[in-house]
Write a protein that holds these residues in place. Structure first.
Motif, PDB file in Angstrom:
ATOM      1  N   ASP A 119      18.152  -5.267  36.054  1.00  0.00           N
ATOM      2  CA  ASP A 119      17.676  -5.922  34.832  1.00  0.00           C
ATOM      3  C   ASP A 119      16.147  -5.884  34.719  1.00  0.00           C
ATOM      4  O   ASP A 119      15.491  -6.909  34.511  1.00  0.00           O
ATOM      5  N   ALA A 120      15.594  -4.684  34.840  1.00  0.00           N
ATOM      6  CA  ALA A 120      14.137  -4.519  34.763  1.00  0.00           C
ATOM      7  C   ALA A 120      13.595  -4.818  33.365  1.00  0.00           C
ATOM      8  O   ALA A 120      12.404  -5.125  33.203  1.00  0.00           O
ATOM      9  N   ASP A 121      14.440  -4.741  32.349  1.00  0.00           N
ATOM     10  CA  ASP A 121      13.951  -4.963  30.978  1.00  0.00           C
ATOM     11  C   ASP A 121      13.771  -6.461  30.693  1.00  0.00           C
ATOM     12  O   ASP A 121      14.167  -7.304  31.503  1.00  0.00           O
ATOM     13  N   ASP A 134      17.240 -12.778  30.761  1.00  0.00           N
ATOM     14  CA  ASP A 134      15.813 -13.065  30.628  1.00  0.00           C
ATOM     15  C   ASP A 134      15.559 -14.336  29.820  1.00  0.00           C
ATOM     16  O   ASP A 134      16.434 -14.828  29.116  1.00  0.00           O
ATOM     17  N   ASN A 170      10.656 -12.321  32.617  1.00  0.00           N
ATOM     18  CA  ASN A 170      11.528 -11.246  33.072  1.00  0.00           C
ATOM     19  C   ASN A 170      12.227 -11.696  34.351  1.00  0.00           C
ATOM     20  O   ASN A 170      11.582 -11.994  35.352  1.00  0.00           O
ATOM     21  N   LEU A 171      13.563 -11.750  34.297  1.00  0.00           N
ATOM     22  CA  LEU A 171      14.359 -12.056  35.482  1.00  0.00           C
ATOM     23  C   LEU A 171      14.924 -10.742  36.003  1.00  0.00           C
ATOM     24  O   LEU A 171      15.392  -9.909  35.215  1.00  0.00           O
TER      25      LEU A 171
HETATM   26 CA   LIG Z   1      15.071  -8.684  33.130  1.00  0.00          CA
END
Ligand SMILES: [Ca+2]
Ligand SMILES: [Ca+2]
Ligand SMILES: [Ca+2]
Length: 333
Positions: free
Chosen positions: A77-79, A85, A178-179
């Motif tokens: 979940d980089a976005d 998020d 950002n999580l």
């Molecule tokens: Ca994220």
């Protein structure tokens, strides 16, 4: 078939029971024993009252010298958008992720690499890969993979007999949270641990589960010469209590931060705790649920040296030994 299954079970039991020698879970960040759902980094226009004091995070990965294959660093979940998020207004945050190797990474040799005290020179080393993520559906609730990397591209540490790599995360714009999570893997498509690998940080910014019963843990390693440690925590939102447990501490309560502030204590260290991990336990408040709690924790020794938190506790999860008495944490003078 049955015999074969039995053999596999016994063999797995040997691997997982091997204790300090083999840590198969060491490359999931947060680690298996930590019970932490996500790391958190806000965009640099975020409000610190949402629980991130500085809008960046620095993590180190160790690859043991014996491992000669390639490896990957995967980000879940980089976005910033979609699931997981933390939205503020609309999702408009961009987050930088960079992987570093080479000289300048090892935080024992280059203290600025630790990323503490808002010193901005935490990108020491050679950047091997990087990407900036916005709101991108194809990386939402999925893994993005950096690599392959060769272990020798890391910064060799004789102390850990391992090559050290660093991942820097920065909220370059926007105000949302950002999580995300990391996994150091032998495979680009699946999470296959590098045997004996581990991960650590000096300032941990993370999210608590939205669950009364859940207890999060972080495991700092106490090195030679530590007499006491200064713990600091940020934006705990009066969410229950924080305890320190070790082989010699049944549970010392530390001062807890409320909203957008730091609290700190001194915690005495017994000689027999040297060379082992402490268990910092984060117990949620009962009654009204404190939701989406993000918190920051740092530790340093009496000399001002930062103590690393390892994703897989060195020496295993410490278990209290009742022969030793409890002492209360005291305020720094
Ligand atoms: Ca994220
Ligand atoms: Ca926003
Ligand atoms: Ca918080």
């Amino acid at each position: 078939m049955l015999n074969r299954l039995k053999y596999i079970l016994i063999f797995s039991g040997l691997l997982f029971g091997a204790g300090e020698g083999i840590k198969l879970s060491g490359q999931a960040v947060p680690g298996r024993e930590e019970n932490i759902p996500f790391l958190v980094t806000f965009g640099r226009l975020g409000q610190t009252s949402w629980g991130d004091d500085d809008f960046y995070q620095v993590f180190f990965f160790t690859v043991p010298r014996e491992y000669t294959g390639q490896f990957f660093i995967r980000i879940f979940d980089a976005d910033v958008g979609g699931e997981h998020d933390e939205i503020q207004g609309e999702f408009n945050t961009r987050t930088f992720f960079g992987v570093y190797g080479g000289k300048g990474v090892d935080p024992d040799k280059n203290s600025e690499s630790r990323g503490l005290n808002n010193v901005k020179n935490y990108k020491g080393g050679t950047m091997l890969a990087s990407r900036v993520f916005g709101s991108e559906a194809r990386y939402d609730n999925k893994y993005f993979t950096f690599g392959p990397f060769n272990p020798t591209a890391g910064d060799f540490s004789s102390k850990w007999n391992a090559y050290i790599f660093k991942v820097v995360v920065e909220g370059v714009s926007g105000d949302d949270g950002n999580l995300y999570r990391f996994f150091m893997s032998r495979d680009p498509e699946n999470n296959i641990p590098v045997e004996g690998g581990n991960a650590f940080t000096y300032e941990y910014t993370f999210r608590m589960w939205n669950d009364f019963k859940s207890v999060a843990h972080i495991y700092p390693y106490v090195d030679t010469g530590v007499v006491y440690i200064r713990q600091r925590n940020f934006d705990w939102d009066r969410d229950g209590h924080i305890l320190v447990v070790s082989r010699y501490k049944q549970g010392i309560g530390v001062s807890i931060s409320t909203e957008n502030n730091w609290m700190e204590d001194r915690i005495p260290i017994e000689p027999a705790e040297i060379g082992s991990s402490l268990d910092f336990q984060f117990h949620k408040a009962q009654g009204e649920l404190v939701k989406n709690n993000n918190v920051v924790v740092t530790l340093e020794s009496q000399r001002g040296d930062a103590l690393p938190f390892f994703s897989s506790p060195i020496g295993g999860v410490p278990v209290y030994n009742p022969k030793i008495t409890i002492r209360k944490a005291t305020k720094p003078k």
